[in-house]
Design an enzyme around this catalytic site. Sequence first.
Site, PDB file in Angstrom:
ATOM      1  N   GLU A  41       0.873  -1.166   0.000  1.00 55.23           N
ATOM      2  CA  GLU A  41       0.000   0.000   0.000  1.00 55.23           C
ATOM      3  C   GLU A  41       0.915   1.223   0.000  1.00 55.23           C
ATOM      4  O   GLU A  41       1.799   1.326   0.853  1.00 55.23           O
ATOM      5  CB  GLU A  41      -0.882  -0.003   1.257  1.00 55.23           C
ATOM      6  CG  GLU A  41      -1.839   1.171   1.230  1.00 55.23           C
ATOM      7  CD  GLU A  41      -2.807   1.209   2.415  1.00 55.23           C
ATOM      8  OE1 GLU A  41      -2.770   0.300   3.253  1.00 55.23           O
ATOM      9  OE2 GLU A  41      -3.577   2.179   2.464  1.00 55.23           O
ATOM     10  N   LYS A  93       4.050   0.951  10.195  1.00 59.20           N
ATOM     11  CA  LYS A  93       4.230   2.200   9.455  1.00 59.20           C
ATOM     12  C   LYS A  93       3.753   3.395  10.266  1.00 59.20           C
ATOM     13  O   LYS A  93       4.299   4.478  10.154  1.00 59.20           O
ATOM     14  CB  LYS A  93       3.436   2.133   8.146  1.00 59.20           C
ATOM     15  CG  LYS A  93       4.117   1.307   7.076  1.00 59.20           C
ATOM     16  CD  LYS A  93       3.332   1.435   5.781  1.00 59.20           C
ATOM     17  CE  LYS A  93       3.467   0.186   4.931  1.00 59.20           C
ATOM     18  NZ  LYS A  93       2.342   0.038   4.003  1.00 59.20           N
ATOM     19  N   ARG A 147       5.074 -13.050   9.648  1.00 60.14           N
ATOM     20  CA  ARG A 147       5.745 -11.805   9.319  1.00 60.14           C
ATOM     21  C   ARG A 147       7.068 -11.715  10.057  1.00 60.14           C
ATOM     22  O   ARG A 147       7.286 -12.371  11.069  1.00 60.14           O
ATOM     23  CB  ARG A 147       4.853 -10.596   9.591  1.00 60.14           C
ATOM     24  CG  ARG A 147       4.531 -10.319  11.042  1.00 60.14           C
ATOM     25  CD  ARG A 147       3.403  -9.305  11.193  1.00 60.14           C
ATOM     26  NE  ARG A 147       3.733  -7.983  10.706  1.00 60.14           N
ATOM     27  CZ  ARG A 147       3.055  -7.343   9.735  1.00 60.14           C
ATOM     28  NH1 ARG A 147       2.042  -7.913   9.147  1.00 60.14           N
ATOM     29  NH2 ARG A 147       3.395  -6.135   9.375  1.00 60.14           N
TER      30      ARG A 147
HETATM   31  P1  ATP Z   1       1.799  -1.888   8.185  1.00 61.15           P
HETATM   32  O1  ATP Z   1       0.896  -2.846   8.909  1.00 61.15           O
HETATM   33  O2  ATP Z   1       3.037  -1.537   8.933  1.00 61.15           O
HETATM   34  O3  ATP Z   1       1.092  -0.714   7.616  1.00 61.15           O
HETATM   35  P2  ATP Z   1       1.408  -3.461   5.908  1.00 61.15           P
HETATM   36  O4  ATP Z   1       1.545  -4.902   6.115  1.00 61.15           O
HETATM   37  O5  ATP Z   1       0.018  -2.948   5.883  1.00 61.15           O
HETATM   38  O6  ATP Z   1       2.320  -2.706   6.941  1.00 61.15           O
HETATM   39  P3  ATP Z   1       1.671  -3.306   3.086  1.00 61.15           P
HETATM   40  O7  ATP Z   1       2.196  -2.206   2.258  1.00 61.15           O
HETATM   41  O8  ATP Z   1       0.236  -3.633   3.000  1.00 61.15           O
HETATM   42  O9  ATP Z   1       2.090  -2.981   4.594  1.00 61.15           O
HETATM   43  O10 ATP Z   1       2.527  -4.617   2.856  1.00 61.15           O
HETATM   44  C1  ATP Z   1       2.881  -5.122   1.598  1.00 61.15           C
HETATM   45  C2  ATP Z   1       3.256  -6.559   1.748  1.00 61.15           C
HETATM   46  O11 ATP Z   1       4.354  -6.703   2.634  1.00 61.15           O
HETATM   47  C3  ATP Z   1       2.113  -7.372   2.301  1.00 61.15           C
HETATM   48  O12 ATP Z   1       2.023  -8.577   1.567  1.00 61.15           O
HETATM   49  C4  ATP Z   1       2.525  -7.620   3.717  1.00 61.15           C
HETATM   50  O13 ATP Z   1       1.977  -8.823   4.187  1.00 61.15           O
HETATM   51  C5  ATP Z   1       4.040  -7.674   3.620  1.00 61.15           C
HETATM   52  N1  ATP Z   1       4.647  -7.309   4.899  1.00 61.15           N
HETATM   53  C6  ATP Z   1       4.445  -6.188   5.629  1.00 61.15           C
HETATM   54  N2  ATP Z   1       5.127  -6.224   6.772  1.00 61.15           N
HETATM   55  C7  ATP Z   1       5.799  -7.399   6.793  1.00 61.15           C
HETATM   56  C8  ATP Z   1       6.676  -8.050   7.721  1.00 61.15           C
HETATM   57  N3  ATP Z   1       7.020  -7.486   8.884  1.00 61.15           N
HETATM   58  N4  ATP Z   1       7.176  -9.256   7.388  1.00 61.15           N
HETATM   59  C9  ATP Z   1       6.866  -9.825   6.223  1.00 61.15           C
HETATM   60  N5  ATP Z   1       6.036  -9.293   5.317  1.00 61.15           N
HETATM   61  C10 ATP Z   1       5.505  -8.092   5.586  1.00 61.15           C
HETATM   62 MG    MG Z   2      -1.479  -3.619   4.429  1.00 65.46          MG
END
Ligand code: ATP
Ligand code: MG
Length: 559
Positions: free
Chosen positions: A41, A275, A265
């Site tokens: 995102e 984030k 994760r």
């Molecule tokens: P946040 O919760 O911090 O906003 P997010 O997971 O919503 O992060 P996205 O931009 O939606 O962030 O994530 C893109 C991809 O990266 C998704 O497939 C997510 O599952 C993966 N991802 C995010 N954080 C991690 C992590 N700590 N370890 C592994 N994969 C991750």
């Molecule tokens: Mg997300």
Amino acid sequence: MKENPNEQNAEPKSLNFLEEIISSDLAGGKCDSVLTRFPPEPNGYLHIGHAKSICLNFGLALKYGGKTNLRFDDTNPVKEDVEYVDSIKEDIKWLGFNWASEHYASDYFDQLYEWACELIRKGLAYVDDQTQEEIRKNRGTVSQPGVESPYRNRSVEENLALFREMKEGKYKDGEKVLRAKIDMAHPNMLLRDPLMYRIIHSTHHRTGDKWCIYPMYDFAHGQSDSIEHITHSICTLEFDVHRPLYDWFIEKLGIYPSHQYEFARLNLTYTVMSKRKLLELVKNGYVSGWDDPRMPTICGIRRRGYTPESIRMFAEKVGVAKRDNVIDLSLLEWCVREDLNKRSNRYMAVIDPVKLVITNWEEGKQDECYGVINPENPSDERRVIPFGKELYIEREDFMEEPPKKFFRLKPGGEVRLKYSYIVKCEEVVKDSKGNIVEIRCTYDPSSKPGAGEWRSVKGTIHWVPVHAAKKIEVRLFDRLFTEPFMDSIPEGKDYKDYLNPGSLVVRQAYAEPALLDDNSGIAVQFERTGYFVKDKDSTPEHPVFNRTVGLKDGFSVKK
Ligand code: ATP
Ligand code: MG
């Protein structure tokens, strides 16, 4: 989980659970090629957790001769921005991956709208007028079924008309939503008539003001996967409860059956990765920006001097788990040491200098020494290091009253100056406060490497010649937080209470002149000290070097 990097060296090359699934899908003809996607995102900069996901998605596709799409999951106009889109693309390329094609969930808004209408026509979706609060209350609890909305049984015609009006902007934010009609008593709360669309009157960074209704994650993600014919949609564990919904929409629409798989994760000790928290650190000036070298963002890690190779190695060593765990930050540090040890050029720099004067140095004598540039490089290229009567050495390499096993410089003791002569400490000069200001030594002219017979002494220390020393600023970074398990801090405490006050120490140091001509493009090793990379704040008059990582595992918290 405590990682022992050395043990990991001997890891058996068995397939991880995702590789097993893909192998068997290919063998069983469930798919004939692999297409994965990375779906960020664009609401922030990527961090090391995303790097793990990138390495996994791209890595799996590469391993099985497939491809990976980059898809921006841009369904919330309020938080998203092109600044983030650009940084995400830069970071993925820097990590060394190329996407097959670039997509945006917002490109599918027309199709998603059509599909929503189709579900309405099938009697599987309805417009609900309840407030957000009412919807939340009527969802029930894990132990209690929810209450059906009074608007649940609207006719298809009415629902289609209302949904069209929602799209046309007739209603305010929150006035109406579109929900899937599933089961208000379902044991999985996410299947109790989940939201599909909400009204947001806000300009989208790509579609502008064309839309004022936006699909929810659950009605965008699986459909986007399906449109692109993603074979293996890999996401993190918290989405496992969403999987039945992912499958439900695909089944009811009868579209390409992408499948979702979940892995744990990445969590790292001494690190926060949400984030929201990272944004707060930036906005409130706890760090200098998204690319502050203490941040776990990819741009921060890059500025810190980490290499893409080291991050890919880290992702490989972490592997894929099905259960949440916390990886030791020292594994990441181990990986970058491992990579830079093989590739980085060597120089000497003194970070906490004290002067060493050679009292028997012949007046006017000019001399130079030859240092190895990279011991792993067979060419044995050498750098020239000027030598002279006055040198800087590291304050901690001298002790007036040393413990027994101290093999560096001490009164009456001998030490070798790296690539150079053996010196003997004859006298220590102090100021009125008792601080050592000068160490007077004699040197053995026959002890220079290559000059006569090799004589060995126990200790070797690094040095910089005073007359040719280059002043540099060094930024000594340490862990941003003092607490290893930032996700389990006590109730009532804030993660900011655990910021490490010693996470940045700035020093004026001296380096040998060749350092400033280095054009290797990666971090260098300051011999006996650590790995350092030139920072973007450098100017020709004021070079700045960031410490990537020390040579040995060490962590100190300033009290
Ligand atoms: P946040 O919760 O911090 O906003 P997010 O997971 O919503 O992060 P996205 O931009 O939606 O962030 O994530 C893109 C991809 O990266 C998704 O497939 C997510 O599952 C993966 N991802 C995010 N954080 C991690 C992590 N700590 N370890 C592994 N994969 C991750
Ligand atoms: Mg997300």
